[in-house]
Each structure stands twice: as structure tokens, then as C-alpha cells.
Design a protein around this motif. Structure first.
Motif, PDB file in Angstrom:
ATOM      1  N   ARG A 241      59.106  43.720  17.123  1.00 16.86           N
ATOM      2  CA  ARG A 241      57.347  43.156  17.477  1.00 16.86           C
ATOM      3  C   ARG A 241      56.255  44.246  18.152  1.00 16.86           C
ATOM      4  O   ARG A 241      57.149  44.842  18.093  1.00 16.86           O
ATOM      5  N   PHE A 242      55.143  44.245  17.513  1.00 13.92           N
ATOM      6  CA  PHE A 242      54.193  45.438  18.459  1.00 13.92           C
ATOM      7  C   PHE A 242      52.633  44.257  18.337  1.00 13.92           C
ATOM      8  O   PHE A 242      52.401  43.697  18.141  1.00 13.92           O
ATOM      9  N   PHE A 243      52.289  44.814  19.242  1.00 11.90           N
ATOM     10  CA  PHE A 243      50.742  44.698  19.242  1.00 11.90           C
ATOM     11  C   PHE A 243      49.925  44.886  18.612  1.00 11.90           C
ATOM     12  O   PHE A 243      49.784  46.347  18.161  1.00 11.90           O
TER      13      PHE A 243
ATOM     14  N   GLU B 253      47.012  40.188  19.851  1.00 13.69           N
ATOM     15  CA  GLU B 253      48.495  39.679  19.936  1.00 13.69           C
ATOM     16  C   GLU B 253      49.359  40.195  19.796  1.00 13.69           C
ATOM     17  O   GLU B 253      49.459  41.469  18.502  1.00 13.69           O
ATOM     18  N   VAL B 254      51.002  40.319  19.704  1.00 14.43           N
ATOM     19  CA  VAL B 254      51.927  40.431  19.927  1.00 14.43           C
ATOM     20  C   VAL B 254      52.608  39.838  18.546  1.00 14.43           C
ATOM     21  O   VAL B 254      52.540  38.415  17.956  1.00 14.43           O
TER      22      VAL B 254
ATOM     23  N   SER C  86      54.904  41.871  33.056  1.00 16.26           N
ATOM     24  CA  SER C  86      53.396  40.706  33.190  1.00 16.26           C
ATOM     25  C   SER C  86      52.697  41.389  33.908  1.00 16.26           C
ATOM     26  O   SER C  86      51.455  41.367  34.618  1.00 16.26           O
TER      27      SER C  86
ATOM     28  N   TYR D 103      50.252  44.368  25.618  1.00 12.55           N
ATOM     29  CA  TYR D 103      51.048  45.199  25.886  1.00 12.55           C
ATOM     30  C   TYR D 103      52.630  44.687  24.344  1.00 12.55           C
ATOM     31  O   TYR D 103      52.740  43.929  25.286  1.00 12.55           O
ATOM     32  N   TYR D 104      53.296  45.481  24.596  1.00 14.28           N
ATOM     33  CA  TYR D 104      54.411  44.930  24.157  1.00 14.28           C
ATOM     34  C   TYR D 104      55.289  46.450  24.479  1.00 14.28           C
ATOM     35  O   TYR D 104      55.095  47.319  23.735  1.00 14.28           O
ATOM     36  N   ALA D 105      56.980  45.758  24.524  1.00 15.43           N
ATOM     37  CA  ALA D 105      57.887  47.021  24.795  1.00 15.43           C
ATOM     38  C   ALA D 105      57.265  48.107  25.622  1.00 15.43           C
ATOM     39  O   ALA D 105      57.540  49.536  24.669  1.00 15.43           O
TER      40      ALA D 105
ATOM     41  N   ASP E   1      61.328  39.490  30.064  1.00 15.16           N
ATOM     42  CA  ASP E   1      59.809  38.786  30.097  1.00 15.16           C
ATOM     43  C   ASP E   1      59.253  38.097  31.303  1.00 15.16           C
ATOM     44  O   ASP E   1      60.177  38.377  32.551  1.00 15.16           O
TER      45      ASP E   1
ATOM     46  N   ILE F  18      64.284  41.454  26.815  1.00 14.13           N
ATOM     47  CA  ILE F  18      64.239  41.664  25.551  1.00 14.13           C
ATOM     48  C   ILE F  18      64.207  42.471  24.814  1.00 14.13           C
ATOM     49  O   ILE F  18      64.198  43.000  23.499  1.00 14.13           O
TER      50      ILE F  18
END
Length: 529
Positions: A101-103, A109-110, A363, A386-388, A469, A475
Motif C-alpha cells: 500500500r502507499f499514500f 489517502e493510503v 501516528s 504517511y505510510y511504511a 499501527d 504492519i
């Protein structure tokens, strides 16, 4: 007598040649089979080798070229990165699959790396396609070279099935978490094949889900003790049984961490092999299959559950190889065995062993980072997503505020280095100009970075640290700087022995053997045996 012998020799030779579209005689396999195993570990293969039979793992590993510790040239970021790198023979910087998944800066959104609202699925609520995959794959190049070639991809999940199948597969199938059925995307024109629909009609998934996972041998015969005390039905120990009170999705997810799921995958693979007559003519075909070697206690080291998983999978792979041998003949097939990158030790195991470890809560960290940037540059939502371990800054706000983008990137990276558990932090501009060996961490970050999907600031965690998370769930992105996977290539004129093949070398090597062009983003090398 001499004429009879000469005829036999010529017939034997003809078994090893085929005719291409231009009528030129070539020597190549009629079928390529890529077997991937989710969670496959070289250490487990070595540990359990004395207990394997002769027809499964042992047949592949000792019968061809083998590297128990294959390297990859990027920092692993999940199943999508791994399977795209495998099938495209390159790194995320080219194929674009930076994570599962990515932003999305467009959607703010992710999103899933395979999300595509244009294509619904059959037997699934997901909308998926390979459109975000930026390069061709071995499956694509095979179909482009000869449209008569057939490609079928079968995975535990849509990510593996779709990315192994590429853009041009005849079909990509997976076991859907939401429906407990074999599913596919309507992106593939052929829809759900009849033989796959028959699996659903026979309720094969449901029957396997309802089966106990019971060890096949006496508990005292395992090399390692069980992690959990098995429950019992009479005198029979049980590692797993379906929770009838759980949701369908929870049941399927648990089922996919047992050896029972491999029976479904094998049934699908054999039906594809036979019903589609793969490997039956001079146009090479491709069959991609993903099995499972993971279970609920996988992060706790070698145990009876792990041993039973591998012993069961050894028999399953042996049965698939036997079916291939009967249908096509192993002399006419090239087979790859490999896996994906996983974290081998859980944070709980490291902590209980008094080894440095920790958990990183993104977060909370992003909230502190945004507060820090507000103190420097004024009120605003400076961190847009944000993601990963990829931080996305609010480019529109930065531009409207007249702030130098390199300056705010550097400020964010400097603060990230202050957080416990963070090892390095790089700005995007710095990553773009990294040079060095593929063994260097900075180079691996560059190889894993794709514009508009990766962050403006990318950071790494200390070894042994895990990202969680808001609910404390891991994750699933490994923090290892170097994560190795076993690689074995067996079959068509490949001598037995060790090889130094890297992960990105697998597909260009297969393409050389199949005599087709390598994918258009390939960075790996075709290995000569």
C-alpha cells in the motif's frame, strides 16, 4: 539394428527442440514453472532436509542450481515489492511497486498498490488490476513474443497472483479473504476458468478450512518442541482448527497460515496444468504458483509447527512435480523455487531473549513532526500523508507559503533522527543522487524509491525494531537491511551445483533459457550455468 539406434537417437534429440514463429529450430523448454513460497527460509530448508522425501524440495535443490541466501538490491517493503521484483527482474525504482500500500497524493489517502476502480472482481469485492506495475514482466514478454503462449498465475492473495501474472496473463487467481472462494479480476478477459469454478462448486476451500491441522507424525518425533500446546480430539493433537465464531475474513486469514491452504493451491495448479494442456506444444507456457510456509508462531524460531509446515509442503510440491512430469516431462520444463522477504524473529522473541528491539508508532511520530514544522514555519498541515516509513509533505502548502522545499525536507529528516529506533533519514533529493554498490543501504533505498509513490522523506529503523499501527499491530515491513531468500533453478539442461544468483537475476535467466526478451526494466543479469 544401426538404423533403429539412429532413429532412437534422433527422436530423443527432437524432444529437446521446438520451432518458433519463423520456423527456426530452437532448443528451449515447453513450460516454465515459478514456485514461490510465502515465508520460505533457507535455514529451515537446511534444518529439515534430512527429513524431506526425494520428490519435493530435495529434488529441486539437489537437481539444479541453488543459492540458499539469494540477495536483493533494494530494501524490502512487502509482498508487492518482492513479487514485482521477481517477475520484472528489477527493483521498485523501475517497476513502481514500492509497497503493498502507499499514500496516494491524488487521493490523499493510503491505497492498495493494485487498486483500480475500473475493474471489479469475480467472487471478490476488490477492484484490482496490474496497471500500477510500470514495467513488463516475464509473463508479458512471453505473450508478446508468442501470443499462443499461455500464462496462469495462482496465489494465496491477489498481490502475488496479479504481479506474477503481469499485464497479459490469461488469468490470475487467488483465495479471497472476504468470500472464501477462488477469485479473479475482470481485468483478465477470460474470466474465471471452468476448472477454477469447479473448485468453488466442490467447496474445496470450505472443506479445507474446516479440516484440523494435525501433525502427521508423533509429537515426540519432531526435531523441535511445539510453540503452543496442541489441543486434542481424542488422542489426536491439533495445531489449528477453524473458529466457527470468527468472521469469514478472520477464518480465511487463519486458514492461510496452515498447510491446508497448500492443498487448494496444488489442486488449482494441477487443474490449470491439465485442463489448459500447458506445455503441450512448441509455444512455451508459464505457470506461477504460490504456496505457504508461514503459521501463527512463525516469529519464534524453529518449532514443531514450522517443521510440520515444511514436511507437508515438501509432499505437496512433490505431488505437483509428479503431475508436471506426467503431463509434460521434467526434461521439457524449467522450474524456479524461491520465496519473499519476511522478518524472521518477532519483537516478542527478541525482547524475551534480551536482544535489542522495540516498536515504532508512526501516528504519534507524525503528529510530533507536524507540530515541529508548525513551530518552524507557522500553522498548517505540513505532513500530508504517511505510510511504511515514507513521509509525504504538503507540497501545495509549502509552495504557497514560499518555503524552500529542500529546506523543509531537511528539517523533517533532521527531526526524524532524534526519535528512538530511527536509524537513518533521507530526503528525496538526496536519495535521487545516491551512488554506490547494491550492497549499500543508501543504494538499496534508492532502488526502492519511485517518484510520486515514495515519500519526500524516507527513514529506516534500527535492526530489531518494528513499526506498529495505532492498535499496536505490526504492519509487516521488515527492518532488516539485508534479507535473503533461497533461490533454486532446476530442469532444462541446468547442471546441479551452487549459484550466486540474486533475486533480480531469476527472470532474466529464465528469459535467456526461454529465448525471449527480458522485461523492459530489467536490472538483473542472466546467469550462465
Amino acid at each position: 539394428m544401426k538404423r533403429t539406434l539412429l532413429t532412437a537417437i534422433l527422436l530423443t534429440a527432437l524432444l529437446h527442440v521446438s520451432t518458433d514463429l519463423h520456423g527456426v529450430i530452437t532448443s528451449r523448454p515447453r513450460l516454465a514453472v515459478i514456485i514461490t513460497v510465502d515465508g520460505l527460509q533457507g535455514g529451515c530448508l537446511s534444518a529439515f532436509m534430512p527429513k524431506f522425501g526425494t520428490g519435493g524440495f530435495r529434488r529441486i535443490i539437489t537437481g539444479g542450481a541453488y543459492n540458499p541466501n539469494g540477495k536483493c538490491a533494494y530494501i524490502p517493503s512487502g509482498k508487492c515489492s518482492d513479487y514485482a521484483s521477481l517477475s520484472a527482474g528489477t527493483v521498485p525504482a523501475y517497476h513502481g511497486m514500492v509497497a503493498d500500500r502507499f499514500f496516494s497524493t491524488l487521493d490523499e489517502e493510503v491505497i492498495s498498490a493494485l487498486d483500480d476502480a475500473r475493474y471489479e472482481s469475480i467472487n471478490s469485492a476488490l477492484t484490482l488490476s496490474p496497471r500500477n506495475l510500470q514495467t513488463t514482466t516475464i509473463a508479458d514478454e512471453l505473450k508478446l513474443a508468442d501470443p499462443r503462449s499461455r500464462v496462469y498465475s495462482i496465489g494465496l492473495d491477489p498481490e502475488s497472483a496479479i504481479l506474477m501474472g503481469g499485464h497479459l496473463a490469461d488469468c490470475a487467481l487467488w483465495i479471497d479473504n472476504g468470500t472464501a472462494l477462488v477469485a479473479t479480476s475482470k481485468y483478465y478477459d477470460d474470466g474465471l476458468p471452468d476448472w477454477a469454478a469447479k473448485i468453488n462448486t466442490d467447496n474445496t476451500v470450505g472443506l479445507q478450512m474446516a479440516r484440523f491441522w494435525s501433525p502427521d507424525i508423533d509429537m515426540s518425533s519432531y526435531m523441535f518442541p511445539a510453540r503452543t500446546v496442541p489441543s486434542f480430539t481424542g488422542a489426536r493433537p491439533i495445531f489449528y482448527q477453524m473458529d466457527a465464531t470468527a468472521t469469514v475474513e478472520e477464518q480465511v486469514r487463519s486458514f492461510k497460515r496452515t498447510p491446508n491452504v497448500n492443498a487448494v493451491i496444488k489442486a488449482l495448479a494441477i487443474r490449470a496444468l491439465r485442463d489448459e494442456a500447458l506445455g503441450s506444444d512448441n509455444s512455451p507456457d508459464l505457470l506461477c504458483v504460490e504456496f505457504n510456509a508461514r503459521h501463527a508462531n512463525e516469529g519464534y524460531g524453529l518449532c514443531a509447527e514450522t517443521e510440520d509446515m515444511y514436511l507437508s509442503l515438501d509432499r505437496t510440491i512433490g505431488e505437483l512435480l509428479d503431475a508436471i512430469d506426467i503431463s509434460v516431462g521434467l526434461d521439457n520444463v524449467v522450474i524456479v523455487l524461491t520465496g519473499n522477504h519476511i522478518e524472521q524473529s518477532s519483537p516478542q522473541r527478541l525482547a524475551s531473549s534480551r536482544i535489542n528491539s522495540g516498536t515504532f508508532n508512526a501516528s504519534r511520530t507524525m503528529a510530533l513532526l507536524n507540530s515541529y514544522l508548525m513551530a518552524l514555519y507557522g500553522q498548517g498541515r505540513w505532513v500530508s500523508g504517511y505510510y511504511a516509513r515514507n513521509i509525504h509533505l504538503n507540497r501545495r502548502l509549502i509552495e504557497d507559503s514560499g518555503i524552500d522545499f529542500d529546506e523543509i525536507q531537511s528539517a523533517a529528516a533532521r527531526l526524524m533522527l532524534e526519535f528512538t529506533g530511527v536509524h537513518t533519514a533521507y530526503t528525496e533529493s538526496r536519495i535521487q543522487y545516491v551512488s554506490g554498490s547494491d550492497n549499500d543501504m543508501a543504494t538499496k533505498l534508492r532502488n526502492g524509491h519511485f517518484k510520486n509513490r515514495s515519500g519526500d522523506v524516507v527513514f529506516t529503523l534500527m535492526p530489531g525494531w518494528f513499526e506498529v499501527d495505532s492498535e499496536g499491530n505490526n504492519i509487516g515491513v521488515t527492518s532488516r537491511f539485508q534479507s535473503n531468500v533461497p533461490i533454486a533453478v532446476m530442469g532444462y539442461e541446468i547442471p546441479a551445483g551452487r549459484t550466486s544468483m540474486w533475486y533480480e537475476d531469476i527472470v532474466p535467466t529464465l528469459c535467456r533459457i526461454l529465448e525471449i526478451p527480458a522485461p523492459n526494466g530489467t536490472t538483473g543479469d542472466a546467469v550462465e550455468f
